[in-house]
Design a protein around this motif. Sequence first.
Motif, PDB file in Angstrom:
ATOM      1  N   MET A 206       0.814  -1.223   0.000  1.00  0.00           N
ATOM      2  CA  MET A 206       0.000   0.000   0.000  1.00  0.00           C
ATOM      3  C   MET A 206       0.846   1.271   0.000  1.00  0.00           C
ATOM      4  SD  MET A 206      -3.154  -0.820   2.555  1.00  0.00           S
ATOM      5  CE  MET A 206      -2.532  -2.193   3.474  1.00  0.00           C
ATOM      6  N   PHE A 207       1.908   1.302   0.815  1.00  0.00           N
ATOM      7  CA  PHE A 207       2.691   2.535   0.975  1.00  0.00           C
ATOM      8  C   PHE A 207       3.761   2.677  -0.109  1.00  0.00           C
ATOM      9  CE2 PHE A 207       2.086   4.182   5.608  1.00  0.00           C
ATOM     10  CZ  PHE A 207       0.744   3.881   5.569  1.00  0.00           C
TER      11      PHE A 207
ATOM     12  N   LYS B  88      -8.181  11.383  10.511  1.00  0.00           N
ATOM     13  CA  LYS B  88      -9.333  10.772   9.832  1.00  0.00           C
ATOM     14  C   LYS B  88      -9.103   9.296   9.588  1.00  0.00           C
ATOM     15  CE  LYS B  88     -10.614  14.979   7.200  1.00  0.00           C
ATOM     16  NZ  LYS B  88      -9.378  15.801   7.251  1.00  0.00           N
ATOM     17  N   SER B  89      -7.943   8.797   9.947  1.00  0.00           N
ATOM     18  CA  SER B  89      -7.614   7.381   9.683  1.00  0.00           C
ATOM     19  C   SER B  89      -7.109   6.711  10.948  1.00  0.00           C
ATOM     20  CB  SER B  89      -6.544   7.264   8.598  1.00  0.00           C
ATOM     21  OG  SER B  89      -6.813   8.118   7.524  1.00  0.00           O
ATOM     22  N   LEU B  90      -7.938   6.755  11.981  1.00  0.00           N
ATOM     23  CA  LEU B  90      -7.527   6.173  13.260  1.00  0.00           C
ATOM     24  C   LEU B  90      -7.708   4.656  13.201  1.00  0.00           C
ATOM     25  CD1 LEU B  90      -6.454   6.670  16.054  1.00  0.00           C
ATOM     26  CD2 LEU B  90      -8.760   7.231  16.809  1.00  0.00           C
ATOM     27  N   ASP B  91      -6.669   3.948  13.593  1.00  0.00           N
ATOM     28  CA  ASP B  91      -6.583   2.507  13.360  1.00  0.00           C
ATOM     29  C   ASP B  91      -6.084   1.815  14.628  1.00  0.00           C
ATOM     30  OD1 ASP B  91      -6.528   0.067  12.032  1.00  0.00           O
ATOM     31  OD2 ASP B  91      -4.939   0.627  10.620  1.00  0.00           O
ATOM     32  N   ILE B  92      -6.068   0.494  14.554  1.00  0.00           N
ATOM     33  CA  ILE B  92      -5.524  -0.338  15.631  1.00  0.00           C
ATOM     34  C   ILE B  92      -4.335  -1.121  15.084  1.00  0.00           C
ATOM     35  CG2 ILE B  92      -7.821  -0.669  16.613  1.00  0.00           C
ATOM     36  CD1 ILE B  92      -7.382  -3.685  15.461  1.00  0.00           C
ATOM     37  N   GLU B  93      -3.555  -1.722  15.987  1.00  0.00           N
ATOM     38  CA  GLU B  93      -2.625  -2.771  15.591  1.00  0.00           C
ATOM     39  C   GLU B  93      -2.736  -3.879  16.627  1.00  0.00           C
ATOM     40  OE1 GLU B  93       1.244  -0.983  14.787  1.00  0.00           O
ATOM     41  OE2 GLU B  93       0.575  -0.574  12.726  1.00  0.00           O
TER      42      GLU B  93
ATOM     43  N   SER C 232      -3.010   3.644  15.999  1.00  0.00           N
ATOM     44  CA  SER C 232      -2.202   4.292  14.960  1.00  0.00           C
ATOM     45  C   SER C 232      -3.046   5.249  14.142  1.00  0.00           C
ATOM     46  CB  SER C 232      -1.624   3.227  14.016  1.00  0.00           C
ATOM     47  OG  SER C 232      -0.806   2.314  14.722  1.00  0.00           O
ATOM     48  N   ALA C 233      -2.531   6.454  13.934  1.00  0.00           N
ATOM     49  CA  ALA C 233      -3.207   7.434  13.076  1.00  0.00           C
ATOM     50  C   ALA C 233      -2.506   7.390  11.715  1.00  0.00           C
ATOM     51  CB  ALA C 233      -3.122   8.825  13.693  1.00  0.00           C
ATOM     52  N   ARG C 234      -3.135   6.693  10.769  1.00  0.00           N
ATOM     53  CA  ARG C 234      -2.443   6.397   9.507  1.00  0.00           C
ATOM     54  C   ARG C 234      -2.150   7.637   8.672  1.00  0.00           C
ATOM     55  NH1 ARG C 234      -0.401   1.692  10.931  1.00  0.00           N
ATOM     56  NH2 ARG C 234      -2.014   0.192  11.477  1.00  0.00           N
ATOM     57  N   ASP C 235      -3.054   8.641   8.724  1.00  0.00           N
ATOM     58  CA  ASP C 235      -2.809   9.840   7.911  1.00  0.00           C
ATOM     59  C   ASP C 235      -1.603  10.617   8.446  1.00  0.00           C
ATOM     60  OD1 ASP C 235      -4.424  10.266  10.164  1.00  0.00           O
ATOM     61  OD2 ASP C 235      -5.896  11.530   9.137  1.00  0.00           O
ATOM     62  N   ILE C 236      -1.499  10.686   9.786  1.00  0.00           N
ATOM     63  CA  ILE C 236      -0.340  11.359  10.387  1.00  0.00           C
ATOM     64  C   ILE C 236       0.922  10.547  10.093  1.00  0.00           C
ATOM     65  CG2 ILE C 236       0.696  12.066  12.575  1.00  0.00           C
ATOM     66  CD1 ILE C 236      -2.194  12.474  13.656  1.00  0.00           C
TER      67      ILE C 236
ATOM     68  N   THR D  79      -9.456  -3.071   5.412  1.00  0.00           N
ATOM     69  CA  THR D  79     -10.233  -2.279   4.448  1.00  0.00           C
ATOM     70  C   THR D  79      -9.372  -1.877   3.247  1.00  0.00           C
ATOM     71  OG1 THR D  79      -9.662  -0.118   5.400  1.00  0.00           O
ATOM     72  CG2 THR D  79     -11.535  -1.285   6.380  1.00  0.00           C
ATOM     73  N   TRP D  80      -8.166  -2.427   3.201  1.00  0.00           N
ATOM     74  CA  TRP D  80      -7.179  -2.114   2.156  1.00  0.00           C
ATOM     75  C   TRP D  80      -7.080  -0.602   1.935  1.00  0.00           C
ATOM     76  CZ3 TRP D  80      -3.813  -5.696   1.720  1.00  0.00           C
ATOM     77  CH2 TRP D  80      -2.783  -5.554   0.790  1.00  0.00           C
ATOM     78  N   SER D  81      -6.586   0.047   3.011  1.00  0.00           N
ATOM     79  CA  SER D  81      -6.364   1.487   3.024  1.00  0.00           C
ATOM     80  C   SER D  81      -7.656   2.280   2.815  1.00  0.00           C
ATOM     81  CB  SER D  81      -5.323   1.874   1.966  1.00  0.00           C
ATOM     82  OG  SER D  81      -4.744   3.111   2.319  1.00  0.00           O
ATOM     83  N   GLY D  82      -8.763   1.716   3.299  1.00  0.00           N
ATOM     84  CA  GLY D  82     -10.032   2.435   3.225  1.00  0.00           C
ATOM     85  C   GLY D  82     -10.790   2.201   1.926  1.00  0.00           C
ATOM     86  N   LYS D  83     -10.241   1.388   1.019  1.00  0.00           N
ATOM     87  CA  LYS D  83     -10.929   1.160  -0.263  1.00  0.00           C
ATOM     88  C   LYS D  83     -12.088   0.172  -0.149  1.00  0.00           C
ATOM     89  CE  LYS D  83      -6.938   2.084  -3.277  1.00  0.00           C
ATOM     90  NZ  LYS D  83      -5.833   1.986  -2.283  1.00  0.00           N
TER      91      LYS D  83
END
Length: 400
Positions: free
Chosen positions: A133-134, A186-191, A227-231, A357-361
């Motif tokens: 993804m990245f 806007k992309s708050l996540d877990i690990e 994890s905040a993915r956008d940050i 969600t494959w990067s929100g998709k």
Amino acid sequence: MTLPYGIFSYGISSPRVGVLVTRNDFPGNAFPDQAILDLEVIGLLGHFDGLPLDPAVFAKPILNDFMALGKPIWTAVRQRLIDLLSQPDSPLEAIREQAFIHQSRATMHLPVRVGDYTDFYAGIEHARNVGKMFRPDGDPLLPNYRHMPIAYHGRASSIVVSGTPIRRPSGQSLGADGQPQFGPSKSLDIELELGLIIGQKSTLGEPVSIDKAEDYIFGIVLFNDWSARDIQRWEYQPLGPFLGKNFGSSISAWVVPFEAFEPFRVTGETQEPTPLPYLQQTSADLTRPAHFDINLEVELNGSVVSQTNARHLYWSFAQMIAHHTVNGCNLCVGDILATGTISGPEPGTYGSFLELTWSGKNPISLPDGTSRTFLQDGDVVTLRGRAGDVELGEVSGKIV
Ligand code: MN
């Protein structure tokens, strides 16, 4: 028996060490489900007599003093507890009212004073997915991945106990217009991770050999590395994660003794190429498998959204410790080494919403008719884990 350790208080009592006892552990128990055995009380009543320890370690508001006594004491105390609970006509039955507290009456506290926190990246499926993804061009795994357990130093001050609300962080991210912007993530996540609680210190300048590495592990917790993915995506190069990670990590209130997982050893993925010698287990009894068969799941607002297993970690716990100390870096009592996100090979087995969600998709549908890409305010995430009848303490957190 799992017999995890935790720090609890109730009423006006000060926080002290307890062990969670199920009905199966103690058939004489008249409690409806689980109860906490107060180790300070049974120590004062002489039930640890004959062991080389001062029961005052159980009157402390953290496990660090007990852990610092070392592995022979951890083993002896656990064996004494098993003997006390399982013998016919247990002496604990007569002191049930003083020694046991129903779990619903107790407040749980952060079980250890956390020293340093290191976050590994040992889940190869997670590393592969994030790479795709990245960095869509080229090999998703960076060239060093199969040669060493990759990690960064995290932040200990913001590690909280299960049940503590997590405040949505604000920070910089890159807007759709290519310009940096500031605001709530806007992309708050877990690990989904496991945390190794280090219970023995090592000496600065002296590596811990891989054959001795597991002796440093007191116990295991579930670890949610929020994890905040956008940050993260905007800040992480070239020095790695920072404000996208250090606003909070949650751990279980209950620390399961590492030796409880002994029956669940399993062979991990074949490591190819063969790692350098300091990462190879060689001594006779340590050619046994070094990975663990622990089932894990992620629950969002009461629905299971992912199921996976700790066997998908590429690097073993022992390899993480050997690598961490090979340059002479010392371990301290209370350090936490987290594994990195644990994902399986296919959708539905991933340990983060970034992957699920494959990067929100591909949003996830929930039974209440709503869907999610990343976490919304009010969402509750709970991580669970189990190996046979050994149950990890859950770790839960609500986004506020
Ligand atoms: Mn992590």
